[in-house]
Design a protein around this motif. Structure first.
Motif, PDB file in Angstrom:
ATOM      1  N   HIS A   1       9.334  17.848 -23.115  1.00  0.00           N
ATOM      2  CA  HIS A   1      10.404  18.481 -22.347  1.00  0.00           C
ATOM      3  C   HIS A   1      10.488  19.936 -22.809  1.00  0.00           C
ATOM      4  N   THR A   2      10.041  20.856 -21.938  1.00  0.00           N
ATOM      5  CA  THR A   2       9.974  22.273 -22.289  1.00  0.00           C
ATOM      6  C   THR A   2      10.668  23.101 -21.205  1.00  0.00           C
ATOM      7  N   PRO A   3      11.982  23.105 -21.169  1.00  0.00           N
ATOM      8  CA  PRO A   3      12.713  23.747 -20.070  1.00  0.00           C
ATOM      9  C   PRO A   3      12.562  25.262 -20.016  1.00  0.00           C
ATOM     10  N   ALA A   4      12.154  25.910 -21.121  1.00  0.00           N
ATOM     11  CA  ALA A   4      12.039  27.373 -21.140  1.00  0.00           C
ATOM     12  C   ALA A   4      10.596  27.855 -21.052  1.00  0.00           C
ATOM     13  N   LEU A   5       9.640  26.958 -20.842  1.00  0.00           N
ATOM     14  CA  LEU A   5       8.227  27.317 -20.851  1.00  0.00           C
ATOM     15  C   LEU A   5       7.897  28.286 -19.720  1.00  0.00           C
ATOM     16  N   SER A   6       7.228  29.390 -20.063  1.00  0.00           N
ATOM     17  CA  SER A   6       6.835  30.362 -19.048  1.00  0.00           C
ATOM     18  C   SER A   6       5.324  30.583 -18.999  1.00  0.00           C
ATOM     19  N   LEU A   7       4.616  30.336 -20.112  1.00  0.00           N
ATOM     20  CA  LEU A   7       3.170  30.558 -20.148  1.00  0.00           C
ATOM     21  C   LEU A   7       2.459  29.298 -20.625  1.00  0.00           C
ATOM     22  N   LEU A   8       1.490  28.837 -19.850  1.00  0.00           N
ATOM     23  CA  LEU A   8       0.658  27.704 -20.216  1.00  0.00           C
ATOM     24  C   LEU A   8      -0.788  28.188 -20.283  1.00  0.00           C
ATOM     25  N   VAL A   9      -1.429  28.006 -21.441  1.00  0.00           N
ATOM     26  CA  VAL A   9      -2.816  28.402 -21.630  1.00  0.00           C
ATOM     27  C   VAL A   9      -3.651  27.137 -21.774  1.00  0.00           C
ATOM     28  N   ILE A  10      -4.652  26.981 -20.924  1.00  0.00           N
ATOM     29  CA  ILE A  10      -5.504  25.793 -20.926  1.00  0.00           C
ATOM     30  C   ILE A  10      -6.937  26.221 -21.231  1.00  0.00           C
TER      31      ILE A  10
ATOM     32  N   LYS B   1      -0.269  26.158 -25.576  1.00  0.00           N
ATOM     33  CA  LYS B   1      -1.720  26.251 -25.443  1.00  0.00           C
ATOM     34  C   LYS B   1      -2.333  24.872 -25.675  1.00  0.00           C
ATOM     35  N   LEU B   2      -3.233  24.481 -24.769  1.00  0.00           N
ATOM     36  CA  LEU B   2      -3.841  23.152 -24.823  1.00  0.00           C
ATOM     37  C   LEU B   2      -5.347  23.251 -24.706  1.00  0.00           C
ATOM     38  N   VAL B   3      -6.036  22.284 -25.300  1.00  0.00           N
ATOM     39  CA  VAL B   3      -7.477  22.132 -25.141  1.00  0.00           C
ATOM     40  C   VAL B   3      -7.713  20.866 -24.332  1.00  0.00           C
ATOM     41  N   SER B   4      -8.482  20.954 -23.251  1.00  0.00           N
ATOM     42  CA  SER B   4      -8.609  19.789 -22.364  1.00  0.00           C
ATOM     43  C   SER B   4     -10.041  19.441 -22.027  1.00  0.00           C
ATOM     44  N   LYS B   5     -10.990  19.865 -22.818  1.00  0.00           N
ATOM     45  CA  LYS B   5     -12.385  19.721 -22.389  1.00  0.00           C
ATOM     46  C   LYS B   5     -12.908  18.300 -22.448  1.00  0.00           C
ATOM     47  N   ARG B   6     -12.308  17.410 -23.228  1.00  0.00           N
ATOM     48  CA  ARG B   6     -12.898  16.083 -23.411  1.00  0.00           C
ATOM     49  C   ARG B   6     -12.389  15.058 -22.403  1.00  0.00           C
ATOM     50  N   VAL B   7     -11.099  15.035 -22.174  1.00  0.00           N
ATOM     51  CA  VAL B   7     -10.551  13.994 -21.305  1.00  0.00           C
ATOM     52  C   VAL B   7      -9.450  14.582 -20.437  1.00  0.00           C
ATOM     53  N   ALA B   8      -9.101  13.862 -19.397  1.00  0.00           N
ATOM     54  CA  ALA B   8      -7.924  14.217 -18.618  1.00  0.00           C
ATOM     55  C   ALA B   8      -6.695  13.842 -19.427  1.00  0.00           C
ATOM     56  N   PHE B   9      -5.645  14.598 -19.286  1.00  0.00           N
ATOM     57  CA  PHE B   9      -4.453  14.233 -20.047  1.00  0.00           C
ATOM     58  C   PHE B   9      -3.191  14.609 -19.281  1.00  0.00           C
TER      59      PHE B   9
END
Length: 365
Positions: free
Chosen positions: A260-269, A245-253
């Motif tokens: 390195h997250t080879p098993a990642l299945s869910l990304l929450v922005i 889970k990430l917060v991205s409201k201020r800047v591009a990133f």
């Protein structure tokens, strides 16, 4: 009911008076006061019930400390040897009272803690003796939610969930191999990237990671290079991470490219409004679900997803919170593009969850 076995009556009381979880809605001071009143009401029913209540140590294991009041010195003897649920809230005060004896009594029982919430935001001058973490290992601790402005070390071999919040705090894990869920601030300098690298090495079972905003209050575009690891910092590998889970409201990133997250299945922005698309590296081969919450514009979402390879888009499920901004959006072309290229779902965050999000310490994310 008095004809029932005392053990059965005790179990009924435990069911009626459950331990409020760390993520319970509302102030834990209010919850503790309500729980104490309910216990007193039951005790007044009869001598038998009073005896059963006093003989049920689990009912006295929820212990709070605040400038308003503390039940520590009264509850600790009654809790006997059961695991403890500790809640401490110390705010700045000209008259902090005599809380030190209560806190020190709890520290000496740190080996019995199983959940712990502490909030000491800007209270250092009023309580110079207080440490956010006890000066002893918390060997049985499974969940902690910590808010403060101290640099501390946390040793918790059974710790499963850790939520730390505070721009100036620095909680260094010194042995937490069982950690599954971690909420922390986004790395803002080389030292904090090294800390994240250390966590990736020490916590191989980590499944969920939420990175809140930067340690500093303001990060401008000219400061972006300061927020990424230098050439001397290795790339953190989170082998078991399923949810990010990430917060991205201020800047591009481009934070994803540094993990390195080879098993990642869910990304929450959350709050994705950046004009620069978020980069998803090819190493995220198992990513099949992206959720956008608190979004105010559709175009940044469409621009980010348009950078994905077509094969990845076909297997991708995208969820967008149907906020009032999105609902009245005129970006029909972007919405049509999303409907054509991904499996698109709209959802609403319950009002109760939105209210919980207003307090990062006492409520879940």
């Amino acid at each position: 009911m008095d004809l029932l076995q005392p053990e059965l009556i005790s179990s009924i009381f435990l069911a009626l008076l459950p331990i409020p979880p760390c993520s319970a809605r509302g102030s834990f001071k209010t919850l503790a006061r309500q729980r104490s009143q309910e216990i007193t009401t039951i005790r007044l029913v009869s001598k038998i019930w009073d005896s059963i209540i006093l003989g049920t140590p689990e009912l006295w294991s929820y212990i709070t400390v605040s400038p308003d009041s503390t039940d520590a010195l009264r509850y600790l003897p009654r809790s006997k040897a059961v695991l403890l649920h500790i809640r401490i809230s110390l705010r700045p005060s000209d008259n902090p009272g005599n809380l030190r004896a209560a806190v020190e009594a709890l520290w000496y029982e740190a080996h019995r803690w199983t959940t712990y919430c502490a909030s000491t935001w800007k209270a250092r001058n009023s309580y110079p003796w207080f440490q956010l973490i006890p000066p002893f290992p918390v060997c049985r601790l499974r969940e902690a939610r910590l808010t403060g402005d101290q640099n501390v070390e946390l040793e918790g071999p059974e710790l499963r969930r850790l939520h730390e919040w505070g721009f100036k705090s620095n909680i260094r894990l010194n042995g937490a191999p069982a950690l599954r869920k971690w909420v922390t601030k986004r790395p803002a300098n080389g030292h904090e990237w090294e800390q994240l690298l250390l966590i990736s090495q020490q916590c191989p079972l980590l499944e969920s990671l939420r990175l809140t905003e930067y340690a500093t209050d303001e990060v401008t575009r000219s400061q972006l290079e300061e927020t990424f690891p230098g050439t001397g910092v290795a790339r953190p590998t989170l082998s078991n991470l399923r949810e990010l889970k990430l917060v991205s409201k201020r800047v591009a990133f481009d934070l994803m490219t540094y993990l390195h997250t080879p098993a990642l299945s869910l990304l929450v922005i959350r709050h994705h409004v950046s004009p620069v698309p978020l980069t998803i590296p090819p190493s995220c081969a198992t990513l099949d679900h992206i959720r956008f919450t608190y979004a105010t514009r559709v175009k940044p979402i469409q621009e980010t997803l348009s950078t994905f390879p077509p094969a990845q888009l076909q297997s991708l499920t995208v969820e967008i919170e149907d906020t009032r901004f999105i609902r009245h959006s005129r970006a029909r072309d972007e919405i049509r593009w999303l409907e054509e290229h991904v499996s698109l779902r709209w959802f609403d965050i319950p009002d109760e969850e939105k209210r919980r999000c207003t307090c990062p310490f006492e409520h879940p994310e």
